[in-house]
Structure formats: C-alpha cells, structure tokens
Design an enzyme around this catalytic site. Structure first.
Site, PDB file in Angstrom:
ATOM      1  CB  THR A   1      -9.498   0.863  -4.845  1.00  0.00           C
ATOM      2  OG1 THR A   1     -10.020  -0.651  -4.712  1.00  0.00           O
ATOM      3  CG2 THR A   1     -10.628   1.651  -4.747  1.00  0.00           C
TER       4      THR A   1
ATOM      5  CG  ASP B   1      -9.455  -2.689   2.400  1.00  0.00           C
ATOM      6  OD1 ASP B   1     -10.467  -3.386   2.630  1.00  0.00           O
ATOM      7  OD2 ASP B   1      -9.013  -2.101   1.564  1.00  0.00           O
TER       8      ASP B   1
HETATM    9  N1  ATP Z   1       4.042  -6.950  -1.965  1.00  0.00           N
HETATM   10  C1  ATP Z   1       3.549  -7.646  -2.975  1.00  0.00           C
HETATM   11  N2  ATP Z   1       3.832  -8.493  -3.550  1.00  0.00           N
HETATM   12  C2  ATP Z   1       3.406  -9.090  -4.633  1.00  0.00           C
HETATM   13  N3  ATP Z   1       2.006  -8.682  -4.880  1.00  0.00           N
HETATM   14  C3  ATP Z   1       1.292  -7.626  -4.346  1.00  0.00           C
HETATM   15  C4  ATP Z   1       2.150  -6.832  -3.438  1.00  0.00           C
HETATM   16  N4  ATP Z   1       1.296  -5.872  -2.931  1.00  0.00           N
HETATM   17  C5  ATP Z   1       0.256  -6.041  -3.727  1.00  0.00           C
HETATM   18  N5  ATP Z   1       0.244  -7.042  -4.344  1.00  0.00           N
HETATM   19  C6  ATP Z   1      -0.910  -7.642  -5.441  1.00  0.00           C
HETATM   20  O1  ATP Z   1      -1.315  -6.391  -5.855  1.00  0.00           O
HETATM   21  C7  ATP Z   1      -2.928  -6.376  -5.328  1.00  0.00           C
HETATM   22  C8  ATP Z   1      -3.303  -5.275  -5.202  1.00  0.00           C
HETATM   23  O2  ATP Z   1      -2.451  -4.408  -4.193  1.00  0.00           O
HETATM   24  P1  ATP Z   1      -2.920  -3.682  -3.111  1.00  0.00           P
HETATM   25  O3  ATP Z   1      -4.129  -4.418  -2.331  1.00  0.00           O
HETATM   26  O4  ATP Z   1      -1.746  -3.129  -2.235  1.00  0.00           O
HETATM   27  O5  ATP Z   1      -3.643  -2.442  -4.101  1.00  0.00           O
HETATM   28  P2  ATP Z   1      -5.025  -1.503  -3.693  1.00  0.00           P
HETATM   29  O6  ATP Z   1      -5.115  -0.846  -5.059  1.00  0.00           O
HETATM   30  O7  ATP Z   1      -5.076  -0.873  -2.413  1.00  0.00           O
HETATM   31  O8  ATP Z   1      -6.063  -2.711  -4.011  1.00  0.00           O
HETATM   32  P3  ATP Z   1      -7.537  -2.723  -3.196  1.00  0.00           P
HETATM   33  O9  ATP Z   1      -8.332  -2.499  -4.288  1.00  0.00           O
HETATM   34  O10 ATP Z   1      -7.517  -4.215  -2.845  1.00  0.00           O
HETATM   35  O11 ATP Z   1      -7.504  -1.881  -2.126  1.00  0.00           O
HETATM   36  C9  ATP Z   1      -2.713  -7.463  -4.297  1.00  0.00           C
HETATM   37  O12 ATP Z   1      -4.064  -8.169  -4.105  1.00  0.00           O
HETATM   38  C10 ATP Z   1      -1.870  -8.391  -4.562  1.00  0.00           C
HETATM   39  O13 ATP Z   1      -2.324  -9.299  -5.263  1.00  0.00           O
END
Ligand code: ATP
Length: 698
Positions: A344, A462
């Site tokens: 997101t 979250d």
């Molecule tokens: N440090 C990391 N190492 C490997 N993969 C990661 C890492 N951080 C995040 N990811 C991958 O990226 C995806 C999305 O990351 P993140 O949840 O931080 O982003 P977001 O935009 O906040 O997503 P969400 O929609 O879940 O809130 C995670 O589900 C994971 O698969």
C-alpha cells in the site's frame, strides 16, 4: 550535521594544536628562532636546572625516605611537583611565546582580555621595577600547597620573570603568557595536562601521532558510544564538553601493575604507587640516556598507555552519532536485482550494495500523492525502526536513500527471504502444516518482538502474516512499521484520543477498534497476534470479513456477542451504542480448535486469552510469552529447525523500472523497422502497441 561536526572537529584540532605545539621550538620559523635565541638561553638554562633538580629530587629523595608512607608528605610532594611543572612550563612557554604573533584569529573576547591583561601587566611592570626578580619567584618548596591553584601567584611569577628577562616582549606576547597561565590554572585542567604536553615535548622516543578523528561510519566503535562517565553523571561538568578540554589521563596503580607485569615482576600497592610517581612523568633526554633498558621500556609503556587513554577519553566525549543525521546516500549505491512486492505504501525491491555486496530490501516510499512534504507514514516507519531495530525479532533498517527526484526516497533494510504469508501459501500448496513445536517457535519469536515494541511504547497497528518476515535460518522479524505509532501514558487520555481509528488490516482488526473506541492501546496488537496464532495452526486467516459490519459479525459468531458482564466498558463504544447486534452464543472457537484437536487445552487457553473481546482482559505480550503452553512438550523448535523453501522474493521478475523501459523495445524488435521507427517518433507507450500488428489508441 556532518559539516557542523567537521567544523567543530577542525576548531577543536586547532585548539589542541595550539595547546600542544605552542611550546614546540620546531614550530618557530627560523627568523623567529634567531631573534628569540639569545633571550631564550637564560630561560632554557634555568629550565634545565629546574628539571635536573626535579628529577634528582624525584629519585634520590624517594630512596632516602622512610618506608612508612606519610600521606600528607605525599600530597605536599605532589603539589610541589605540580607547581614546579607549572612553573617550568610557564618559563618554557614564555621563551617560545613569539609563535603566537602569527596567530591571526583574534576574536572580540580575546581582544578584550588582551586589553585587560595589558593594563595589568603595565601595573605589574611599574611595581616590579623597584623589586628584585628573585624575590618574586619564591622557590616552589616555600609555597603553600594550595597556591598551585592560585592564579595570582603563577601569573605573578610569569609576569615578574617577564619583566626582568624579556623586556623586549610586546604586550601581545605577555597576554599570551597570561592566557597560557589561565589555561593551566583552569579548573578543568590539572597537572595531567602538563604530563600530556611533556609526553609530546620531551618524549625521548617517538610516539606515534594520534589519528585525527574526523568522521565515523555506522560500525565505528567510537560512533554511538556515549561515555559511561557522562551518562552516570548527567549534571557533571563534562556535559558541556569544551573543545579545549582535553585532559591527559594519569595512570593508576592498577594500570602500572598491568604494564609492569609483562616484565616479570609482581608489585604491591605501595610499589605500584612508587611506580606511579616515577612513570607518570616523562624523563628528560639526559635522564633517559642513563636509564637501563627495562626502565626505558616501562617509561615507553606508560607513555603509550597515557596516550591511549587520552585518545579514548577524547573519543568518548564526542557527541553521540546517529546515522540518520549523516545525510542520505544516493540509490545508485545499490543495484536493484528484482521486485519483491508492491504494498500500500510502497514498492519493495531486492538490491545489492555495490560497495559491500550486501543484499538488502529497498522499500521505495510512494510519494506521488504527497502535497504536504514527506509522508508521515514513511517518517514514522523510519523512526520506529531506528528505535526498535536492535531487537532480533524486528527488521533492521540500514539507511535511507534518495533518488534523482524529490519523490524518490528509499529505505534500505536487512533482506529477509520470506514473509510468513508467502511461506504459509507455499506450505498449503504442498499440503503441509506447521507442527506444534514450530507453531510455538513462531509464536515465541512474535511475542518477544511485540513485548519489546510495547516496552518501547510502540504500537505496531498493522500486524498480519504478510508483515512478518522469516529468514532462511528461521528467525521471525516484525516488519512494515508504516502504521506504527508511539503511544503515551495510560493517563494521557488527551493524546490517546488523537489516535486514528482506521488502522490494522480488516481481518486482523480488534473488536474494540471495529466498534469505535475513544481510546485504544497495546491490546489491539495482541488481538492481531491471536489471529496470527490461529493462522499458524489452521494455515488460513481466522476472520475473513468483507467489510467492517461483516467482520464484527464473524467475530461475534465465533466468540459470542459480548454484554456488559463479559465486557463491562462496552457501552462506551460508539457503534455498540448505535447498533443492536444479533446475540450469538460463545463456543465456536472451542469447537474448532479443541473439537478438531488442533490445540490442546493449554494451547487453547492461550489462544482464547489473546482473542478475548474485552481488551482490558486480553493477554499482554509478556503474559502470553510466559504462558505454560510454551513449557509443555513439544517444546518450541530452534529457529534452524523451522521449514525452509526457496525464497520467492529472489525468483521474481526484474524490477518494473527496468521492465517498463525495455518493454517497448522488446515489442518493437519484431516489428517492421519502418513501423518501429514511426512508433518511436510518435513516442508511443508499450501498452499502446499490439504485438501482432499495431495500432495507436486514441
Ligand atoms: N526487509 C525485507 N526483506 C524482504 N522482503 C521484505 C522486506 N520488507 C518487506 N518485504 C516484502 O515486501 C512486502 C511489502 O512490504 P511492506 O509491508 O513493508 O510494504 P507496505 O507497502 O507497507 O505493504 P502493506 O500493503 O502490507 O502495508 C512484504 O510483505 C514482504 O513480502
């Protein structure tokens, strides 16, 4: 920050150089030396005499003394030494004071002080004309022990010497002498300062130059360490570290014993005291030459130790270094290997540090819709991870990076191969489940990460399986702090009321949040932990609501509709006041987990404790972590024994940035060259090209 820091270092270096080198003849220009040579000779002779006296007193005096130690005698002797050192240094300093004429940096304060000093000196000169210089310089042994801290006596001594032997000196030089005396008599200074100067001045053997400390990297030992002394004495004078304050560190008897022991001798405290006296002073070259090799070695060790401790002390006084303040590197420092996911709040790529080859996860924050500067969610995420990233079960942030435009901001994190959701999906496809020991291992890791976050007053807000990462070695890490927030004391209702209501992905959202509470706190995370525990066991999300009312309905079906007995504060929830919910009986959860033997009674007790409707009765992270379920057989497996699979995140396609750029070219490669050229000339997008034929969509 780095600029300011380097400027401070520079100033500080200058000052320390001034202190150290002001007494060094080699710093004088040849002309200065010639013109100064004659007038210096008398002073040097006197200085030599003083030193010889001092050393002969230091050694022979000690030998003749009764073995019974007299404290007062020692104190007097130390004071006397100190005074003599101050005196001899003042004289050495005075003889070399012309060097300060070259100093152009005269600020207003200094000028003021100079003027005052000049007036004082003029007064002294007129007074001293009628007196003999010898009368003014009473022998050190005749001074009272307290007089070594007396500004007047030493300045007087300097001035009187000045008035007789250096009649040709300018008021400027004299004021420098006064300043030097000031510095020596400064309450921050002590005889060790003189030792420091002596080490450098008189060392008969070359001491290696200290490397100037100009910058630090993240891993430098000198970086984040704040001196424990400062931490333990918050109101001490060291809080305001003066750039001029660089005290030498005297050796202690223990240090000396340590330095002497390698030579094969054991020393009592008394002997160590003697050694302390002897080795805390650097011998002059004449004495040095007459010393046996063993003695020389001990002197050298003592000098090295003093130097090392001074360096350590100087380093420990540097400000705490926070990498986030260093300034950001460019994303070009990393090559992007592939896309991991798009969430997101941003895209996540796998990247490689081009200098260190370290593989990292690069989260690119979405900034396109931001009109009010840097997104608060990104700021929070960086801030929270910097705070909590030291825990084993929280993902570590490496650095923040910038791209070419204002909207390109990346966060480099440690790369973790799987997320738990992906792992569950893979296992489901293979018809596998976590065994009880594996479930316990995952839960203990999740709970200890949560316990740590809550102890830092951080709400994650979250938690879900896609925000839990798991490494190849089975270490679970809590990630995605985009919704995380610090919360205040329970009494800080004002502040707590400002927390936004729409947090936590619907399926993991707690009943109090769904019913719009006035305040909320850590139990909201613990509800999500309960949902995740159920998912570890069934391999499916527990409550898959379509919208908020449906989510509430599913929860009440599973756990029973609450009432004022089971949830005393329920009437305070806005939605509860407005909506009449169907009455469901409790017991569905038990039927699923106990009936299908997915959990034993203790395990169910834990799950039920986490999925308690009333947040005030819900288990905390610490309580859950201490639950007897983790003590029962089978025990939690070690991390390495958790299942591993090839990481999907490594197999993904190249990042969209590169893909987008090449897609048009890939499509045009099979086209008629003329048509391809025409398409390029029209600047068409890849999506507008039909592979078999082409047509422009208008
Ligand atoms: N440090 C990391 N190492 C490997 N993969 C990661 C890492 N951080 C995040 N990811 C991958 O990226 C995806 C999305 O990351 P993140 O949840 O931080 O982003 P977001 O935009 O906040 O997503 P969400 O929609 O879940 O809130 C995670 O589900 C994971 O698969």
């Amino acid at each position: 920050m780095s600029d300011r820091y380097s400027r401070r270092r520079h100033d500080s270096d200058d000052e320390s150089k001034e202190t150290r080198f002001s007494v060094k003849p080699r710093n004088l220009r040849r002309d200065d030396r010639n013109c100064d040579e004659r007038s210096n000779r008398d002073v040097e002779r006197r200085d030599d005499r003083n030193r010889q006296e001092k050393f002969s007193r230091g050694y022979s005096g000690r030998d003749q003394r009764s073995p019974v130690r007299n404290d007062r005698h020692n104190r007097d002797r130390n004071d006397r030494h100190h005074k003599e050192e101050v005196h001899s240094l003042c004289e050495v300093y005075k003889s070399q004071s012309l060097i300060f004429q070259k100093d152009k940096r005269r600020d207003d304060t200094r000028r003021d002080r100079d003027r005052k000093n000049r007036q004082e000196i003029r007064r002294d000169r007129s007074r001293s004309r009628s007196r003999s210089p010898a009368k003014h310089r009473s022998p050190p042994s005749h001074r009272s022990p307290s007089s070594h801290r007396s500004r007047d006596s030493i300045q007087g001594s300097i001035r009187s010497t000045e008035s007789t032997s250096r009649k040709s000196q300018t008021p400027n030089e004299l004021s420098e002498i006064s300043r030097f005396a000031d510095r020596l008599l400064d309450s921050n200074q002590n005889s060790n300062t003189i030792l420091e100067i002596e080490d450098i001045e008189k060392s008969p053997t070359p001491l290696k130059d200290e490397d100037p400390i100009v910058s630090f990297t993240f891993d430098d030992t000198c970086g984040p360490a704040r001196p424990s002394r400062v931490a333990s004495e918050p109101n001490s004078e060291h809080d305001n570290v003066d750039v001029e304050y660089r005290p030498a560190t005297p050796l202690t008897p223990a240090d000396l014993r340590a330095s002497v022991t390698p030579l094969g001798s054991d020393h009592s405290d008394d002997e160590a005291e003697d050694l302390l006296d002897r080795y805390n002073t650097t011998p002059d070259s004449e004495t040095w030459n007459s010393l046996p090799e063993d003695e020389k070695k001990l002197h050298q060790e003592a000098m090295e130790q003093r130097k090392k401790r001074r360096h350590e002390e100087a380093v420990s006084k540097l400000p705490v270094y926070y990498p986030g303040l260093r300034g950001c590197q460019h994303i070009a420092e990393y090559s992007i290997l592939n896309t991991i996911a798009e969430g997101t709040y941003g895209e996540v790529f796998r990247g490689k540090n081009t200098r260190t080859d370290e593989i990292v996860a690069l989260k690119r924050f979405k900034m396109e819709k931001e009109h009010e500067g840097f997104p608060i969610t990104a700021l929070r995420e960086i801030n929270m991870l910097l705070k909590a990233g030291s825990h084993m079960n929280v993902v570590k942030v490496r650095e923040v990076l910038v791209g070419n435009t204002k909207t390109e901001v990346f966060m480099a994190m440690e790369y973790i191969e799987h997320d738990v959701k992906g792992l569950i999906d893979t296992m489901k496809r293979r018809n596998q489940r976590f065994k009880t020991g594996e479930q316990k291992s995952l839960m203990t890791q999740l709970l200890s990460g949560m316990e740590y976050l809550h102890s830092l007053w951080i709400l994650h807000r979250d938690l879900k399986t896609s925000n839990l990462l798991i490494s190849h070695s089975g270490v679970l890490k809590i990630a995605d702090f985009g919704m995380a927030r610090e919360f205040g004391e329970a009494s800080d209702v004002e502040n707590r009321m400002k927390l936004t209501q729409v947090v936590v992905t619907l399926w993991y959202r707690s009943p109090e949040l769904l019913l719009e509470p006035k305040t909320y706190s850590t139990p909201l995370d613990m509800w999500s932990v309960g949902c995740i525990m159920a998912e570890f066991i069934t391999m499916n999300p527990l409550f898959r609501g379509e919208d908020e009312p449906n989510q509430v309905e599913l929860i009440f079906q599973m756990l029973g509709t609450p009432n004022e007995i089971t949830w005393p504060d329920i009437n305070e929830l806005k939605i509860w006041q407005k909506v009449e919910f169907p009455k469901h009986k409790a017991g569905q959860l038990k039927r699923i987990f106990r009936g299908e033997k997915l959990l034993n009674e203790t395990g169910f007790n834990l799950l039920n404790g986490l999925l308690t409707l009333d947040p005030s009765q819900r288990l905390t992270a610490s309580e859950a972590l201490n639950h007897p379920w983790f003590e029962e057989h089978p025990k939690p497996v070690s991390c390495e024994d958790l299942p591993t699979f090839p990481a999907r995140s490594e197999l993904n396609a190249p990042p969209p940035i590169q893909k987008r750029k090449n897609k048009l070219e890939a499509l045009l490669a099979d086209e008629d060259p003329e048509r391809a050229a025409l398409l390029r000339a029209f600047n068409v997008k890849a999506e507008q090209v039909k592979p078999s034929d082409f047509q422009l969509r208008f």
